[in-house]
Write a protein that holds these residues in place. Structure first.
Motif, PDB file in Angstrom:
ATOM      1  N   GLU A  95       0.829  -1.208   0.000  1.00 17.20           N
ATOM      2  CA  GLU A  95       0.000   0.000   0.000  1.00 17.20           C
ATOM      3  C   GLU A  95       0.862   1.257   0.000  1.00 17.20           C
ATOM      4  OE1 GLU A  95      -4.120  -1.396   2.190  1.00 17.20           O
ATOM      5  OE2 GLU A  95      -2.392  -0.904   3.449  1.00 17.20           O
ATOM      6  N   GLU A  96       1.989   1.205   0.690  1.00 14.47           N
ATOM      7  CA  GLU A  96       2.906   2.350   0.685  1.00 14.47           C
ATOM      8  C   GLU A  96       3.611   2.486  -0.661  1.00 14.47           C
ATOM      9  OE1 GLU A  96       5.627   2.742   3.955  1.00 14.47           O
ATOM     10  OE2 GLU A  96       4.140   1.945   5.355  1.00 14.47           O
ATOM     11  N   THR A  97       4.035   1.377  -1.214  1.00 18.92           N
ATOM     12  CA  THR A  97       4.768   1.385  -2.484  1.00 18.92           C
ATOM     13  C   THR A  97       3.869   1.778  -3.646  1.00 18.92           C
ATOM     14  OG1 THR A  97       6.272  -0.325  -1.690  1.00 18.92           O
ATOM     15  CG2 THR A  97       6.137  -0.016  -4.075  1.00 18.92           C
ATOM     16  N   PHE A  98       2.660   1.234  -3.673  1.00 16.46           N
ATOM     17  CA  PHE A  98       1.731   1.462  -4.766  1.00 16.46           C
ATOM     18  C   PHE A  98       0.603   2.362  -4.280  1.00 16.46           C
ATOM     19  CE2 PHE A  98       3.871  -2.528  -5.565  1.00 16.46           C
ATOM     20  CZ  PHE A  98       4.329  -2.353  -6.854  1.00 16.46           C
ATOM     21  N   GLY A  99       0.870   3.664  -4.272  1.00 18.47           N
ATOM     22  CA  GLY A  99      -0.081   4.642  -3.770  1.00 18.47           C
ATOM     23  C   GLY A  99      -1.181   4.960  -4.763  1.00 18.47           C
ATOM     24  N   GLU A 100      -1.996   5.919  -4.379  1.00 19.75           N
ATOM     25  CA  GLU A 100      -3.149   6.323  -5.181  1.00 19.75           C
ATOM     26  C   GLU A 100      -2.748   6.847  -6.565  1.00 19.75           C
ATOM     27  OE1 GLU A 100      -6.397   5.903  -4.312  1.00 19.75           O
ATOM     28  OE2 GLU A 100      -5.686   4.878  -2.520  1.00 19.75           O
ATOM     29  N   GLU A 101      -1.508   7.304  -6.708  1.00 21.62           N
ATOM     30  CA  GLU A 101      -1.068   7.820  -8.013  1.00 21.62           C
ATOM     31  C   GLU A 101      -1.114   6.753  -9.104  1.00 21.62           C
ATOM     32  OE1 GLU A 101       2.447   6.229  -5.829  1.00 21.62           O
ATOM     33  OE2 GLU A 101       0.954   7.728  -5.270  1.00 21.62           O
ATOM     34  N   TYR A 102      -1.096   5.495  -8.705  1.00 18.74           N
ATOM     35  CA  TYR A 102      -1.161   4.416  -9.698  1.00 18.74           C
ATOM     36  C   TYR A 102      -2.495   4.381 -10.429  1.00 18.74           C
ATOM     37  CZ  TYR A 102       3.354   2.310  -8.930  1.00 18.74           C
ATOM     38  OH  TYR A 102       4.704   2.088  -8.900  1.00 18.74           O
ATOM     39  N   ILE A 103      -3.548   4.874  -9.802  1.00 17.38           N
ATOM     40  CA  ILE A 103      -4.857   4.891 -10.455  1.00 17.38           C
ATOM     41  C   ILE A 103      -4.784   5.738 -11.721  1.00 17.38           C
ATOM     42  CG2 ILE A 103      -7.265   5.604 -10.243  1.00 17.38           C
ATOM     43  CD1 ILE A 103      -6.987   5.011  -7.204  1.00 17.38           C
ATOM     44  N   GLU A 104      -4.308   6.958 -11.585  1.00 18.14           N
ATOM     45  CA  GLU A 104      -4.206   7.858 -12.740  1.00 18.14           C
ATOM     46  C   GLU A 104      -3.175   7.355 -13.749  1.00 18.14           C
ATOM     47  OE1 GLU A 104      -3.529  12.585 -13.708  1.00 18.14           O
ATOM     48  OE2 GLU A 104      -3.787  11.954 -11.636  1.00 18.14           O
ATOM     49  N   GLN A 158       8.826  10.823 -10.812  1.00 23.01           N
ATOM     50  CA  GLN A 158       8.748  12.284 -10.860  1.00 23.01           C
ATOM     51  C   GLN A 158       7.356  12.751 -10.445  1.00 23.01           C
ATOM     52  OE1 GLN A 158       9.883  13.151 -14.882  1.00 23.01           O
ATOM     53  NE2 GLN A 158      12.060  13.004 -14.462  1.00 23.01           N
ATOM     54  N   TYR A 159       6.347  12.038 -10.883  1.00 24.68           N
ATOM     55  CA  TYR A 159       4.960  12.359 -10.527  1.00 24.68           C
ATOM     56  C   TYR A 159       4.757  12.206  -9.018  1.00 24.68           C
ATOM     57  CZ  TYR A 159      -0.172  12.095 -10.689  1.00 24.68           C
ATOM     58  OH  TYR A 159      -1.517  12.293 -10.488  1.00 24.68           O
ATOM     59  N   LYS A 160       5.279  11.109  -8.458  1.00 24.59           N
ATOM     60  CA  LYS A 160       5.152  10.862  -7.025  1.00 24.59           C
ATOM     61  C   LYS A 160       5.855  11.947  -6.201  1.00 24.59           C
ATOM     62  CE  LYS A 160       5.508   6.323  -5.820  1.00 24.59           C
ATOM     63  NZ  LYS A 160       6.034   4.942  -5.870  1.00 24.59           N
ATOM     64  N   ARG A 161       6.961  12.459  -6.732  1.00 25.07           N
ATOM     65  CA  ARG A 161       7.711  13.514  -6.033  1.00 25.07           C
ATOM     66  C   ARG A 161       7.113  14.903  -6.249  1.00 25.07           C
ATOM     67  NH1 ARG A 161      12.364  10.530  -8.185  1.00 25.07           N
ATOM     68  NH2 ARG A 161      12.452  12.071  -9.847  1.00 25.07           N
ATOM     69  N   GLY A 162       6.099  15.000  -7.086  1.00 30.34           N
ATOM     70  CA  GLY A 162       5.461  16.283  -7.347  1.00 30.34           C
ATOM     71  C   GLY A 162       6.150  17.106  -8.420  1.00 30.34           C
ATOM     72  N   GLU A 163       7.088  16.501  -9.141  1.00 31.25           N
ATOM     73  CA  GLU A 163       7.809  17.199 -10.204  1.00 31.25           C
ATOM     74  C   GLU A 163       6.987  17.275 -11.485  1.00 31.25           C
ATOM     75  OE1 GLU A 163      11.530  15.120 -10.558  1.00 31.25           O
ATOM     76  OE2 GLU A 163      11.984  15.404  -8.433  1.00 31.25           O
TER      77      GLU A 163
END
Length: 107
Positions: free
Chosen positions: A37-46, A83-88
């Protein structure tokens, strides 16, 4: 005591990850689930939705299977998600589309 096993699962949109120890250690399954759950966060949906849209486009526009494979590899083996996960990167779909336009120019 029971005689059935319920695997631990993580769901992020169309991404489904299931863990089971076949009943030998439900607590370990739970721990692995928490790690996932930590590794594969909500950003994976998009991210997965954007990849699905691009896959349709690639299948429509590129007939050569070898080129398709190379394009799909470029989508996955890059640093865009990190980069997406880091907000870049603010818009992962836009970033993947830009990558697609760059990649097809190579062929």
């Amino acid at each position: 005591m029971c005689n059935f096993i319920v695997p631990a699962s993580v769901k992020r949109g169309d991404l489904h990850i299931t863990v089971s120890t076949n009943g030998k250690s439900p607590m370990l399954s739970k721990k692995i689930k928490e790690d996932l759950e930590e590794t594969f966060g909500e950003e994976y949906i998009e991210y997965i939705n954007a990849l699905g849209d691009l896959r349709k486009l690639v299948l429509e526009e590129i007939d050569d299977i070898k080129i398709r494979k190379k394009v799909f590899q470029k989508f996955i083996y890059n640093d865009l998600l990190n980069q997406y996960k880091r907000g870049e990167i603010e818009d992962i779909k836009k970033a993947l589309n830009e990558l697609y336009n760059k990649v097809i120019q190579e062929f």
